[in-house]
Scaffold this motif. Sequence first.
Motif, PDB file in Angstrom:
ATOM      1  N   LEU A 152       0.837  -1.207   0.000  1.00 36.19           N
ATOM      2  CA  LEU A 152       0.000   0.000   0.000  1.00 36.19           C
ATOM      3  C   LEU A 152       0.872   1.256   0.000  1.00 36.19           C
ATOM      4  N   LEU A 153       1.896   1.247   0.812  1.00 32.55           N
ATOM      5  CA  LEU A 153       2.764   2.432   0.892  1.00 32.55           C
ATOM      6  C   LEU A 153       3.494   2.638  -0.436  1.00 32.55           C
ATOM      7  N   GLU A 154       3.964   1.524  -1.034  1.00 33.44           N
ATOM      8  CA  GLU A 154       4.660   1.663  -2.318  1.00 33.44           C
ATOM      9  C   GLU A 154       3.736   2.223  -3.393  1.00 33.44           C
ATOM     10  N   LEU A 155       2.467   1.828  -3.316  1.00 29.89           N
ATOM     11  CA  LEU A 155       1.509   2.287  -4.327  1.00 29.89           C
ATOM     12  C   LEU A 155       0.939   3.668  -3.988  1.00 29.89           C
ATOM     13  N   GLY A 156       1.282   4.206  -2.806  1.00 29.46           N
ATOM     14  CA  GLY A 156       0.921   5.599  -2.532  1.00 29.46           C
ATOM     15  C   GLY A 156      -0.165   5.830  -1.506  1.00 29.46           C
ATOM     16  N   VAL A 157      -0.397   4.855  -0.603  1.00 29.62           N
ATOM     17  CA  VAL A 157      -1.375   5.088   0.462  1.00 29.62           C
ATOM     18  C   VAL A 157      -0.733   4.750   1.811  1.00 29.62           C
ATOM     19  N   TYR A 158      -0.814   5.688   2.730  1.00 31.23           N
ATOM     20  CA  TYR A 158      -0.311   5.433   4.076  1.00 31.23           C
ATOM     21  C   TYR A 158      -1.466   5.136   5.016  1.00 31.23           C
ATOM     22  N   VAL A 159      -1.443   3.931   5.597  1.00 27.52           N
ATOM     23  CA  VAL A 159      -2.398   3.567   6.651  1.00 27.52           C
ATOM     24  C   VAL A 159      -1.585   3.078   7.851  1.00 27.52           C
ATOM     25  N   ASN A 160      -2.243   2.733   8.941  1.00 28.33           N
ATOM     26  CA  ASN A 160      -1.529   2.271  10.137  1.00 28.33           C
ATOM     27  C   ASN A 160      -1.548   0.749  10.198  1.00 28.33           C
ATOM     28  N   LEU A 161      -0.372   0.190  10.450  1.00 28.55           N
ATOM     29  CA  LEU A 161      -0.269  -1.260  10.641  1.00 28.55           C
ATOM     30  C   LEU A 161      -0.347  -1.543  12.130  1.00 28.55           C
ATOM     31  N   SER A 162      -1.266  -2.411  12.499  1.00 25.75           N
ATOM     32  CA  SER A 162      -1.444  -2.704  13.910  1.00 25.75           C
ATOM     33  C   SER A 162      -1.374  -4.218  14.101  1.00 25.75           C
ATOM     34  N   LEU A 163      -0.424  -4.630  14.917  1.00 21.83           N
ATOM     35  CA  LEU A 163      -0.148  -6.061  15.050  1.00 21.83           C
ATOM     36  C   LEU A 163      -0.511  -6.555  16.441  1.00 21.83           C
ATOM     37  N   PRO A 164      -0.933  -7.821  16.564  1.00 22.78           N
ATOM     38  CA  PRO A 164      -1.167  -8.368  17.899  1.00 22.78           C
ATOM     39  C   PRO A 164       0.141  -8.378  18.689  1.00 22.78           C
ATOM     40  N   PRO A 165       0.152  -8.213  20.008  1.00 23.18           N
ATOM     41  CA  PRO A 165      -1.016  -8.167  20.892  1.00 23.18           C
ATOM     42  C   PRO A 165      -1.660  -6.777  21.029  1.00 23.18           C
ATOM     43  N   ALA A 166      -1.255  -5.814  20.189  1.00 21.06           N
ATOM     44  CA  ALA A 166      -1.846  -4.477  20.318  1.00 21.06           C
ATOM     45  C   ALA A 166      -3.230  -4.411  19.668  1.00 21.06           C
ATOM     46  N   THR A 167      -3.687  -5.504  19.074  1.00 17.30           N
ATOM     47  CA  THR A 167      -5.033  -5.518  18.482  1.00 17.30           C
ATOM     48  C   THR A 167      -5.970  -6.297  19.387  1.00 17.30           C
ATOM     49  N   PRO A 168      -7.264  -6.018  19.305  1.00 14.99           N
ATOM     50  CA  PRO A 168      -8.184  -6.643  20.254  1.00 14.99           C
ATOM     51  C   PRO A 168      -8.323  -8.160  20.118  1.00 14.99           C
ATOM     52  N   ASP A 169      -8.322  -8.716  18.907  1.00 21.31           N
ATOM     53  CA  ASP A 169      -8.644 -10.145  18.852  1.00 21.31           C
ATOM     54  C   ASP A 169      -7.530 -10.995  18.258  1.00 21.31           C
TER      55      ASP A 169
END
Lengths: 83, 404
Positions: free
Chosen positions: B346-363
């Motif tokens: 996504l970043l290479e193609l031009g969109v910045y979003v947030n990557l959130s990995l366990p255990p910082a994610t709820p499930d």
Amino acid sequence: MSETVESVSALIIQKLLANPKVPRDIDGNCKIMEDLAFDSLAVMNFVMEVEDSLDVSVPLDKLADIRTINDLAACIVDLKNKG
Amino acid sequence: MTSLFSKFEGLAGALGSIVTAGGRNPFAVVIEKPLSSTVGIIEGRETLLFGTNNYLGLSQSKRAIEAAQAAAATYGVGTTGSRIANGTQSLHRRLERQIADFFKRRDAMVFSTGYQANLGMISALAGKDDYLFLDADSHASIYDGSRLGNAQIIRFRHNSPDDLYKRLKRLDAPNSAKLIVVEGIYSMTGNVAPMAEFAAIKRETGAYLMVDEAHSFGVLGENGRGAAEAEGAEADVDFIVGTFSKSLGTVGGYCVSDHPELELVRLNCRPYMFTASLPPEVIAATGAALEDMVAHPELRQQLMANAAQLHKGFMDLGLNASTRVSPVIAVTLETVEQAIPMWNRLLELGVYVNLSLPPATPDSRPLLRCSVMATHTPAQIEQTLAIFHQAAVDCGIPMQANAA
Ligand SMILES: Cc1ncc(COP(=O)(O)O)c(C=O)c1O
């Protein structure tokens, strides 16, 4: 209240074994984080399940002193006797 | 000799494998220069920003920028100390009045960050003999505030009024005060708290209720007062805390309340007393951004329309997006092995979003957290959806065609 550390510990182990990732040979002396590879969130979520089975709430600050399955069982029995 | 850093070995290994799997460190992305609220230069490329908390685009508010410049010229750039020890400036009181009036509350306390507002309010209010009831998915600042205050902490299942009720009823502590803490919009998933149901439980059980409107201030409710306003539950909320760092685009935190004791909290609140107060230019910019927000309710409507467009787009693509339409939309992936290449692509193609990995994610599944702004154009959202599609194809992410 009829729960003992042994009976609560057995119930905890039974619940843990329902999770296929948990090693099969656990006993009351197993350390929850180290031996079962639970992170802190997994511990809190697991304790919630135990709380529901035994109708007790374990305040989070008590969790800080708990390392083994038997510690958790003793803490729950203690809370139940107070209640 | 034990190294101080041996506790970081696991972390170093985990970070190493994330970098190896994707080619870059997702936690060290540099936005070289913002071109507008929605586009920034990252790795030399123009990149669409879908991973900020700048919901109304007010970090670029002309009114706020000019107010900051004027305040710095008049008052200087810093206060050099805390309100309690080194004095309050008239600007601080004026902003507190403005925030309190906006929320139609008796008074407000302004903190240097939202993190400190939670740390300060929760630790000051809930002491050793009191009980805190925290939503299981609470923000770190809520958990940290609980620890600082030494209260008994009871966690209830995320967004579950039934579970909260059960735990309140189970507790046999008639002589302890009880404080329930929830968030308006949850920052990772975009889930919205069922405020009316929490308010009913608070009334029945005699507990106090605090809501952190960090992500819902300026976003939910007819006037932007948050989830409590949206659900008609404001009368039962004792304390609203929040931050200026998201919808207002500056920095700082606040608590508003009708309880007159708020004045005493100021003297019993370490994260308020032992840190420098906000500098004049931030105070001035925040006040101006709030005026902008009040003057432009259409920003909120545009934000919700944009959120709906992105959400529908994800559904049409067959990605697993949050069920609720809110400005925070999380796309859940099944494995970390999928999430890391997808985020990088996504970043290479031009969109910045947030990557959130366990255990910082709820499930325990990874999330790509996307946040929408009022200032995104429909074309930017379409482009982002096309890039999500491309990245999912390139990374072999399964997309289920949703029956619609
Ligand atoms: C729910 C919640 N509360 C508080 C904060 C802290 O706000 P601030 O960035 O102002 O410290 C955040 C954001 O990080 C948040 O998501």
